[in-house]
Enzyme design. Structure first.
Site, mmCIF file in Angstrom:
data_model
loop_
_atom_site.group_PDB
_atom_site.id
_atom_site.type_symbol
_atom_site.label_atom_id
_atom_site.label_comp_id
_atom_site.label_asym_id
_atom_site.label_seq_id
_atom_site.Cartn_x
_atom_site.Cartn_y
_atom_site.Cartn_z
ATOM 1 N N PRO A 140 34.200 37.039 42.074
ATOM 2 C CA PRO A 140 32.978 36.359 42.487
ATOM 3 C C PRO A 140 32.821 35.016 41.775
ATOM 4 C CG PRO A 140 32.550 38.558 41.572
ATOM 5 C CD PRO A 140 33.945 38.194 41.233
ATOM 6 N N GLU A 141 32.853 33.974 42.540
ATOM 7 C CA GLU A 141 32.503 32.661 42.007
ATOM 8 C C GLU A 141 31.103 32.321 42.510
ATOM 9 O OE1 GLU A 141 35.059 29.494 41.610
ATOM 10 O OE2 GLU A 141 36.890 30.650 41.435
ATOM 11 N N HIS B 84 34.303 53.644 39.320
ATOM 12 C CA HIS B 84 33.889 52.420 38.619
ATOM 13 C C HIS B 84 32.471 51.983 38.969
ATOM 14 C CE1 HIS B 84 37.945 52.118 37.167
ATOM 15 N NE2 HIS B 84 38.420 52.097 38.395
ATOM 16 N N ARG C 62 37.121 46.291 36.171
ATOM 17 C CA ARG C 62 37.652 45.703 34.921
ATOM 18 C C ARG C 62 36.603 45.515 33.849
ATOM 19 N NH1 ARG C 62 42.083 41.617 37.687
ATOM 20 N NH2 ARG C 62 42.827 43.217 39.080
ATOM 21 N N ARG D 266 37.503 11.460 26.268
ATOM 22 C CA ARG D 266 37.926 12.866 26.210
ATOM 23 C C ARG D 266 39.271 13.028 26.905
ATOM 24 N NH1 ARG D 266 32.944 16.935 27.095
ATOM 25 N NH2 ARG D 266 34.650 18.403 26.899
#
Length: 270
Positions: free
Chosen positions: A2-3, A91, A109, A151
């Site tokens: 999931p983003e 799960h 996970r 940077r």
DNA sequence: AAATTCTCCTGAAGGC
DNA sequence: TGCCTTCAGGAGAATT
């Protein structure tokens, strides 16, 4: 995984089932997620009514008058509205039982997490460190240009840094850089203002395009079946290493940046 | 301060 | 068929 677009799609899918509903019970079968599920969760959430569901970065916030439940799905987490008679699987770690329906948190996970926020503030150390939302006005090319002077970090790692901009993960970082024509390993400080303006727009566009598709590929939130689609059909580079570039037909390069798989076109991205 | 590495976890995929 | 190894990865913590 999931983003931001998936989290936004999940939010839109589950909200109608949750808002205004009273929590009758909470079952925590596995409290060992990335951080322990708060001991008091069941006690404090039971009996509360869910007033609103919000998203900040990839976090979901379920708001009640007693405080808010803050949920992160990690990389394998899912939230689903199920009939409360469907037995939990291996799960399925947390159930939030409403009137006849259950919000079920599954996470093989266990990189996901849950926190409890006290009422009113919507403040948490993990939220307070986050950079601007990608769709906000604060996030634009000028901002990226300004913070990156001198940077040397790779631009892909920069835009995946949640303190720079919230919610851009590996898939959409790869895709946005392809659309913007910028090499992922280019030093952040070696990119012009005008290219950053383009990149910021590409990030917004790729995320909003994915949210639009989420409406079609991630629409089933009620039933226990079906894995969410990952928008494969519209990805230009992610997961397409060594395949041909959709623009110039040359093979796409694969490198590692900060332990993340990175795919780009050596010709189209400079 | 910035950048890099480490860490949690298990399913999927590939090799033999 | 089945066991073993490798890889995937969100993102905060720890380290350089």
């Amino acid at each position: 995984m999931p983003e931001l677009p998936e989290v936004e799609t999940i939010l839109r899918g589950i909200s109608p089932h949750l808002i205004g509903q009273k929590v009758h019970a909470v079952h925590v079968r596995q409290s060992r997620l990335r951080w322990p599920v708060p001991d008091k969760l069941a006690q404090i959430l039971t009996g509360q009514t869910i007033d609103a569901v919000k998203r900040r970065a990839k976090y979901l916030l379920l708001r009640t008058s007693a405080g808010s439940l803050m949920i992160h799905l990690g990389m394998s987490g899912s939230l689903r509205i199920v009939n409360d008679e469907i037995p939990p699987g291996k799960h399925d770690h947390v159930d939030i039982c409403l009137d006849g329906l259950t919000l079920r948190f599954r996470d093989p996970r266990r990189f996901g997490s849950m926190f409890w926020l006290d009422p009113g503030s919507d403040s948490h150390p993990l939220l307070d460190k986050l950079g601007p939302e990608p769709f906000s006005g604060m996030f634009n090319g000028e901002y990226l240009y300004r913070i990156t002077r001198k940077r040397r970090v790779a631009v892909k790692q920069l835009i995946m840094n949640s303190q720079v901009v919230a919610g851009v993960g590996n898939i959409y970082a790869n895709e946005a850089l392809f659309r913007a024509g910028i090499r992922p390993d280019r030093a952040a400080g070696r990119i012009s203002r005008i290219r950053y303006e383009n990149l910021a727009e590409c990030i917004k566009k790729v995320l909003s395009d994915a949210i639009k598709q989420g409406g079609t590929t991630l629409r089933d939130f009620s039933g226990g079946h079906g894995q969410p689609g990952y928008f494969q059909q519209s990805l230009n580079v992610y997961g397409r290493g060594n395949q041909t570039c959709v623009v110039c037909l040359r093979p796409l390069k694969v490198i590692r940046l900060g332990q993340r798989s990175t795919v780009f076109c050596n010709r189209c991205q400079t």
